[in-house]
Design an enzyme around this catalytic site. Structure first.
Site, PDB file in Angstrom:
ATOM      1  N   PHE A 154       0.810  -1.212   0.000  1.00 36.15           N
ATOM      2  CA  PHE A 154       0.000   0.000   0.000  1.00 36.15           C
ATOM      3  C   PHE A 154       0.844   1.263   0.000  1.00 36.15           C
ATOM      4  CE2 PHE A 154      -2.595  -3.224   2.176  1.00 36.15           C
ATOM      5  CZ  PHE A 154      -3.710  -3.207   1.357  1.00 36.15           C
ATOM      6  N   ARG A 186      -1.453  -6.456   6.723  1.00 30.63           N
ATOM      7  CA  ARG A 186      -2.309  -5.674   7.611  1.00 30.63           C
ATOM      8  C   ARG A 186      -1.413  -4.904   8.576  1.00 30.63           C
ATOM      9  NH1 ARG A 186      -1.962 -10.860   8.990  1.00 30.63           N
ATOM     10  NH2 ARG A 186      -1.228 -11.382  11.088  1.00 30.63           N
ATOM     11  N   SER A 209       8.863   0.598   2.436  1.00 36.41           N
ATOM     12  CA  SER A 209       7.629   1.317   2.733  1.00 36.41           C
ATOM     13  C   SER A 209       8.022   2.681   3.249  1.00 36.41           C
ATOM     14  CB  SER A 209       6.796   0.541   3.751  1.00 36.41           C
ATOM     15  OG  SER A 209       5.553   1.167   3.973  1.00 36.41           O
ATOM     16  N   GLY A 210       7.124   3.321   4.004  1.00 34.97           N
ATOM     17  CA  GLY A 210       7.475   4.538   4.704  1.00 34.97           C
ATOM     18  C   GLY A 210       8.071   4.214   6.063  1.00 34.97           C
ATOM     19  N   ASP A 211       8.075   5.215   6.953  1.00 38.65           N
ATOM     20  CA  ASP A 211       8.676   5.019   8.275  1.00 38.65           C
ATOM     21  C   ASP A 211       7.843   4.107   9.168  1.00 38.65           C
ATOM     22  OD1 ASP A 211      10.934   6.807   7.880  1.00 38.65           O
ATOM     23  OD2 ASP A 211       9.478   8.441   7.931  1.00 38.65           O
ATOM     24  N   ASP A 308       0.313  15.502  10.028  1.00 36.95           N
ATOM     25  CA  ASP A 308       0.569  14.085   9.769  1.00 36.95           C
ATOM     26  C   ASP A 308      -0.711  13.261   9.800  1.00 36.95           C
ATOM     27  OD1 ASP A 308       1.981  11.832   9.222  1.00 36.95           O
ATOM     28  OD2 ASP A 308       3.275  11.924  10.964  1.00 36.95           O
ATOM     29  N   ASP A 587       6.842   8.623  15.756  1.00 40.58           N
ATOM     30  CA  ASP A 587       7.275   8.168  14.426  1.00 40.58           C
ATOM     31  C   ASP A 587       6.139   8.237  13.411  1.00 40.58           C
ATOM     32  OD1 ASP A 587       9.617   7.737  15.709  1.00 40.58           O
ATOM     33  OD2 ASP A 587       9.701   5.578  15.402  1.00 40.58           O
ATOM     34  N   GLU A 589       3.030   7.760  14.000  1.00 41.98           N
ATOM     35  CA  GLU A 589       1.906   6.905  14.387  1.00 41.98           C
ATOM     36  C   GLU A 589       1.146   7.566  15.541  1.00 41.98           C
ATOM     37  OE1 GLU A 589       1.240   4.019  12.712  1.00 41.98           O
ATOM     38  OE2 GLU A 589       2.906   4.621  11.416  1.00 41.98           O
TER      39      GLU A 589
END
Length: 619
Positions: A154, A186, A209-211, A308, A587, A589
């Protein structure tokens, strides 16, 4: 004891030889290998005074190999070198330069010469010393590292798998690295995978992917019973997401010019192929509920976390989501009342800059397996194991001189070689790889690995994007003790500095970059033992805040003289929001909102970075 030999100058020739060319007939080239570059000069039919692409820095070479002809009458051996030089428009272009070793009468002698060049070049690429007076042989090369690649399909508007297949896998195959590739399915899938891995089977874990995916891997390792050994596992990142802050810092550490998108991915892939790792500081973050998680990037409150999280609904736009999120957050600019406390480092600076004095970086580490006690194996789903790609390996299928076979047409921009004819594998290919060494008994292929279900990953549809609102990440139960932090509900000890302000943003950051194009702390290093605190107080205008982030692209934002901007290097901090509503991220999240505190743990992790400053600013 005899003194160690002095290091060779960058221009000192290590190898020199004359080669034929392929596919051009009749051309001859002189090759000279130094510790920094490969020099290529045409001798025939007409010598070049200023050869085009005649100087190839080692920083843009992914690997090399020897090839041989299937024609019994061809006594030559072939040396193939894979390069990623910048084109006229600035992007990297893949090319395979093939030279013919034909100075001897027999194939065995020509093969030995080609292998000598491969062994020397691969040793330099991996930072291994060449023997002084001894013969350069393939035995100099160690076993190729075995990497576990985790790809989030993704990532990057759903193009992560395409970039992986078209660019990353060919390049690391050219470098001779061994790998297994797994598609995550997932959220927190990567965390579950690494918690059950037998880590002794791997020399590194790399996320594509990203971070966010690396955040899962890191906290999964620290949640293991053997976390003290698990956290030593070298981790790497290849940027295929919208938030690529750590990759931007790796790119800077490697000496490459600032890059975005595919160029950033190719730069980081080149550094991964070079090998080498670096100690990585980690931040232990205690949340309001008392749970802990570990950060390699940042803790954010206010404007940065608002952009973000609120831009998640624009994830389909890729990194442009942050631009749109910034515009929307500027339009509704908010301030947040809060209390920021921190334990200063020994030497505190009012404003960071390139000359900011920090401890010298630790020496580079070699990539080696992390010995850990064996643990139960966990099935790894949807994987590509040991190069069973649906396309041929990225090495040119060459036709021997005089062969009726059509010559190959190389794919220049990161693909794999394709034949100009309809040759589909029936019979023998015109040339084949000529391995340097047989697979040793201790190689990964000889050892049983964790059960893996083979198969090409299923690609998500255009509408199959992950939910726009991320779930709260799970907390870590392992990791070192926070000896600098009292309980979150206890008073702070003496020596701490406290600010109670109306803040627009508060940012605690470890590496130099907040995004791939945001050089937030220019002097930060991966192992400087510092958490860098930056804040912007209320009263800043929208225009000045926009100027700050635009200047951050070049790392000049501290030179604007904005009185609302503050900075402090710290060993630990506590942030107490006094505004009832807001967003906190670790990060990138989303985590629970409330008081939070954190402590730096210097050099706790290991990051795959490649050699420092190997690239300069040009190639």
């Amino acid at each position: 004891m005899a003194p160690s030999p002095a290091p060779l100058a960058a221009s000192t020739p290590l190898l020199h030889g004359e080669f034929g060319s392929y596919p051009a007939r009749g051309s001859r080239f002189a090759l000279t290998l130094t510790s920094q570059a490969l020099h290529i000069q045409r001798l025939l039919p007409k010598p070049e005074a200023r050869p085009r692409d005649g100087l190839v820095p080692l920083s843009v070479i992914s690997g090399c190999c020897t090839l041989r002809s299937h024609s019994p009458s061809d006594s030559a051996a072939y040396l193939c070198i894979y390069t990623y030089l910048r084109g006229r428009r600035g992007g990297r272009r893949r090319a395979a330069r093939t030279f013919q070793a034909d100075g001897a009468a027999t194939y065995e002698e020509n093969r030995a010469e080609a292998q000598r060049w491969v062994a020397a070049l691969m040793s330099l690429l991996r930072g291994l010393p060449l023997p002084g007076e001894e013969e350069i042989t393939p035995e100099l090369l160690p076993r190729p590292p075995r990497l576990l690649l985790l790809v989030n399909p993704f990532g990057g508007r759903g193009q992560a798998w395409q970039w992986c297949e078209n660019h990353v896998l060919p390049m690391i195959s050219e470098a001779g690295l061994s790998f297994n590739l797994i598609q995550t399915e997932r959220q927190n899938h990567a965390r579950e995978l690494v918690q059950g891995l037998s880590l002794s089977e791997w020399d590194g874990i790399v996320t594509l992917s990203g971070d966010g995916l690396l955040y899962e891997v890191l906290n999964g390792l620290l949640d293991r019973p053997d976390w003290e050994q698990a956290v030593k596992m070298p981790l790497g990142i290849l940027p295929c997401g919208s938030g690529n802050a750590l990759a931007g810092a790796v790119n800077k550490h490697g000496g490459f010019a600032p890059s975005l998108g595919l160029d950033l991915l190719l730069n980081c892939s080149l550094l991964l192929c070079r090998g080498g790792s670096h100690p990585l500081d980690l931040l232990s973050v205690t949340l309001a509920s008392g749970s802990r998680c570990f950060s390699f990037l940042s803790v954010a409150w206010g404007f940065v976390s608002d952009v973000d999280i609120q831009s998640e609904r624009f994830r389909a736009l890729g990194r442009a989501r942050f631009t749109l999120g910034t515009v929307l957050s500027l339009a509704t600019l908010r301030t947040y009342r809060g209390r920021l406390s921190y334990l200063p480092t020994t030497v505190e600076s009012a404003s960071p800059g390139p000359a900011h004095g920090l401890p010298r970086a630790k020496s580079e580490l070699t990539l080696a397996p992390a010995p850990v006690p064996p643990t139960a194996h966990s099935p790894l789903h949807r994987s590509v194991s040991d190069l069973p790609l649906p396309l041929p390996l990225p090495q040119p299928a060459l036709a021997s001189p005089g062969s009726p076979e059509s010559l190959p047409v190389l794919s220049i921009n990161g693909g794999v070689p394709e034949l100009a004819t309809d040759w589909g594998g029936a019979g023998e290919a015109p040339l084949s790889p000529d391995p340097l060494l047989p697979s040793p008994s201790g190689s990964p292929k000889a050892a049983p690995l964790s059960p893996i279900t083979e198969g090409r990953p299923e690609m998500p549809t255009a509408s199959g994007l992950p939910p726009s609102t991320p779930a709260a990440p799970a907390a870590s139960t392992g990791g070192p003790q926070d000896h600098l932090l009292p309980p979150l509900d206890s008073p702070l000890p003496p020596g701490w500095v406290t600010l109670e302000e109306d803040f627009v943003l508060v940012l605690a950051i470890l590496p130099s970059h907040l995004g791939a194009d945001l050089l937030t702390i220019p002097h930060a290093r991966f192992d400087d033992g510092v958490v860098h605190l930056m804040w912007v107080r209320g009263g800043v205008s929208r225009a000045m805040l926009l100027r700050l982030f635009l200047a951050m692209e070049r790392g000049n934002h501290f030179n604007l003289g904005c009185p609302q901007v503050g900075y402090a290097p710290a060993r630990a901090f506590r942030l107490e929001p006094l505004t009832p509503r807001g967003l906190l991220t670790v990060d990138g999240e989303l985590v629970e909102y409330g008081p939070v505190q954190a402590q730096i743990h210097p050099g706790l992790g290991t990051l795959l970075t490649g050699p420092p400053g190997c690239a300069g600013q040009g190639p």
